[in-house]
Design an enzyme around this catalytic site. Structure first.
Site, PDB file in Angstrom:
ATOM      1  N   ASP A 111       0.819  -1.203   0.000  1.00 40.35           N
ATOM      2  CA  ASP A 111       0.000   0.000   0.000  1.00 40.35           C
ATOM      3  C   ASP A 111       0.863   1.268   0.000  1.00 40.35           C
ATOM      4  OD1 ASP A 111      -2.793   0.937   0.352  1.00 40.35           O
ATOM      5  OD2 ASP A 111      -2.033   1.786   2.230  1.00 40.35           O
ATOM      6  N   GLU A 166       1.993  -0.228  -4.780  1.00 39.76           N
ATOM      7  CA  GLU A 166       1.054   0.814  -5.203  1.00 39.76           C
ATOM      8  C   GLU A 166       1.882   2.064  -5.471  1.00 39.76           C
ATOM      9  OE1 GLU A 166      -3.122   3.013  -3.948  1.00 39.76           O
ATOM     10  OE2 GLU A 166      -1.622   2.626  -2.423  1.00 39.76           O
TER      11      GLU A 166
HETATM   12  C1  GLC Z   1      -4.258   3.035  -0.657  1.00 39.11           C
HETATM   13  C2  GLC Z   1      -5.458   2.123  -0.655  1.00 39.11           C
HETATM   14  C3  GLC Z   1      -6.656   2.925  -0.286  1.00 39.11           C
HETATM   15  C4  GLC Z   1      -6.432   3.457   1.110  1.00 39.11           C
HETATM   16  C5  GLC Z   1      -5.144   4.255   1.190  1.00 39.11           C
HETATM   17  C6  GLC Z   1      -4.733   4.497   2.595  1.00 39.11           C
HETATM   18  O1  GLC Z   1      -4.344   4.033  -1.611  1.00 39.11           O
HETATM   19  O2  GLC Z   1      -5.583   1.501  -1.886  1.00 39.11           O
HETATM   20  O3  GLC Z   1      -7.830   2.176  -0.334  1.00 39.11           O
HETATM   21  O4  GLC Z   1      -7.501   4.277   1.497  1.00 39.11           O
HETATM   22  O5  GLC Z   1      -4.080   3.556   0.610  1.00 39.11           O
HETATM   23  O6  GLC Z   1      -4.269   3.315   3.185  1.00 39.11           O
END
Ligand code: GLC
Length: 537
Positions: free
Chosen positions: A202, A267
């Protein structure tokens, strides 16, 4: 598929949002047992791996992305035994399992944060990012939270503010502190030892913040119509700091120490040049960063042939030698593809996703053509909708419709979010029976991709754009394929580079031999052609 290639280079990943996949106990929320019950569907569909969004104990301020215990399972999703059982069942069926790792922040209820906020002298104080306010009481920096407002929360008890790049309930960890890295690496080991095949990490580009706490500059590229509100500032000092890559590389080394092909998906909402950097590797050296830093460009692109062709080329050109490309059309944070580009284009979009070079990640429900679901105000769940109306993510997180039974076979209780209103006809069971459905098209694409080395590991070359028709080749050895996609609502000519066999089309009844002249594409049609070897370019 070739045995020598790592599975994540040839395979397809399927994202499961666990709250919404399958409920097994009637509480209206999906769970791990539910996922296990649906593994046969995923095998039938033909994917290779699932990535499960967070299922850890959590106060659910951000639906599991606020973790209170990294080594457990929230009771709403089941137990650790349920996880082990799911993992074993998936492996027995030949599916890999990736889990979500949330390194940037914990829940404010995590025992580490409770200790950290207890006093300035607590040994865990420095595990989070505490700063004094400025002399007139302003926040320590001008940094903005992705979920709205300042990224700093003042804590009167100890007279300092802590950083939260997301909700105040999600305090950011201090990754410059080696103790934090040590415990978080233990978390990775905990799950690797249990047998997971990798992690989706994440907000990987957020881990390290500026050590001089400089204010972010204004963002000249801010576009009120398209950019989320926090992008009024360029997150120059609060994200994607150079030191982040060092951590990424140490994570990679940890994964590499395990047998099997354990994979690190990151991500990374970043410009192409920056996300290429997350593969790691100095010039000519071994790639030592994330295996798959997510490429979200198809989510952000204008849906027309010239734009998509240009972005594929830019991305392909930016990748370091040996880097595995990857593509995504949707996830739990963005409007569904069928709503973004229109349901009539969703079929061709699936052809694009599954025939580009690289590892595709498919978001649950997109194979059914699910659209965003309108959420009545009293049923809003996502905190982002409350702080930034219109930016909420509930519409793309609604339950998977399985059948025409009660609540679409998702639950016997009340679903935590409403079902898609067209569920009586748009569900797995109905689409399985309809040979012309997007579900069956997706399955056919996955089968063709698996069977054909050119499609799962061949090279990619643009054939250029002719009007609104985008075309490219996939080649390995003497096996040559052409893909052509008509982005317009009008029929259009595709001049094939060679005659061949039409193996697949978004138009259900199309098949046959294509001669030199090419073929006329129907509005929004996409075709996959196996080119004859003689005369191929
Ligand atoms: C990432 C996740 C999202 C979440 C954010 C904070 O972007 O995909 O769903 O709200 O992180 O953890």
């Amino acid at each position: 598929m070739s045995k020598t290639e790592e599975w994540w280079r040839t395979g397809v990943v399927y994202q499961v949002y666990p709250r919404s996949f399958q409920d097994s106990n009637g509480d209206g929320v999906g769970d791990l047992k539910g996922i296990e019950q649906r593994l046969d569907y995923l095998v039938w569909l033909g994917i290779d791996a699932i990535w499960i969004s967070p299922f850890y104990p959590s106060p659910m301020a951000d639906f599991g992305y606020d973790v209170a215990d990294y080594c457990g399972v929230d009771p709403i999703f089941g137990t650790l035994e349920d996880f082990d059982s799911l993992l074993a069942a998936a492996h027995a069926k030949g599916l890999k399992v990736l889990i979500d790792f949330v390194p940037n922040h914990t829940s404010d209820r995590h025992p580490w944060f409770l200790a950290s906020r207890a006093s300035r002298s607590n040994p865990k104080r420095d595990w989070y990012l505490w700063r004094d306010r400025k002399p007139h009481g302003e926040a320590p920096t001008n940094w903005l939270s992705v979920f709205g407002g300042s990224a700093w929360e003042y804590d009167a008890a100890t007279g300092q503010s802590y950083l939260h790049s997301f909700l105040p309930e999600q305090p950011d960890l201090n990754w410059r502190n080696p103790a934090v890295e040590a415990v978080m690496f233990d978390v990775l080991r905990f799950w690797l030892d249990r047998g997971v095949d990798g992690f989706r990490m994440d907000v990987l580009w957020y881990l390290i913040k500026d050590d001089q706490w400089r204010d972010n500059p204004a963002n000249p590229a801010f576009d009120p119509a398209r950019s989320p509100p926090h992008m009024t500032l360029d997150p120059l000092y609060s994200a994607d700091r150079p030191e982040t890559l060092q951590i990424v590389k140490r994570m990679r080394r940890l994964l590499d120490g395990y047998p099997g092909d354990r994979v690190m998906v990151g991500e990374t909402y970043l410009p192409i040049a920056r996300l290429a950097a997350y593969y790691g590797g100095a010039a000519g050296g071994r790639l030592d960063g994330a295996h798959l830093p997510f490429n979200f460009k198809l989510i952000q692109a204008e849906w027309n042939a010239a734009e998509i062709d240009a972005l594929i080329r830019r991305y392909e050109a930016a990748l370091p030698e040996g880097a595995q490309p990857n593509w995504v059309l949707g996830n739990h944070d963005n409007p569904r593809v069928a709503s973004r580009i229109g349901p009539e284009r969703a079929r061709a979009a699936m052809v694009l996703l599954l025939t580009l070079r690289g590892t595709p990640t498919l978001y649950y429900g997109d194979e059914l053509g699910l659209t965003d679901v309108e959420i009545p105000p009293h049923r809003v769940q996502d905190p982002r909708e409350k702080t930034q109306p219109g930016h909420g993510r509930d519409p793309e997180r609604t339950p998977m419709p399985w059948s025409s039974e009660t609540e679409a076979g998702f639950t016997v209780g009340e679903p935590w979010l409403p079902l898609n209103p067209d569920w009586p006809t748009r569900n797995v069971e109905a689409e399985r029976e309809d040979t012309a459905s997007l579900l069956n098209l997706t399955r056919a694409l996955l089968a063709l991709r698996r069977a054909e080395p050119a499609l799962h590991s061949g090279s990619w070359r643009s054939l250029g754009v002719e009007g609104e028709v985008l075309a490219y080749m996939r080649v390995t050895g003497s096996s040559r394929w052409a893909v052509a996609i008509n982005f317009s609502g009008e029929s259009a000519r595709f001049a094939s580079p060679a005659p061949g066999i039409l193996e697949l089309s978004t138009e259900p009844d199309r098949q046959g031999h294509i001669d030199e002249g090419g073929l006329d594409l129907a509005p929004h049609e996409a075709v996959v052609l196996r080119l004859d070897q003689a005369g191929a370019p």
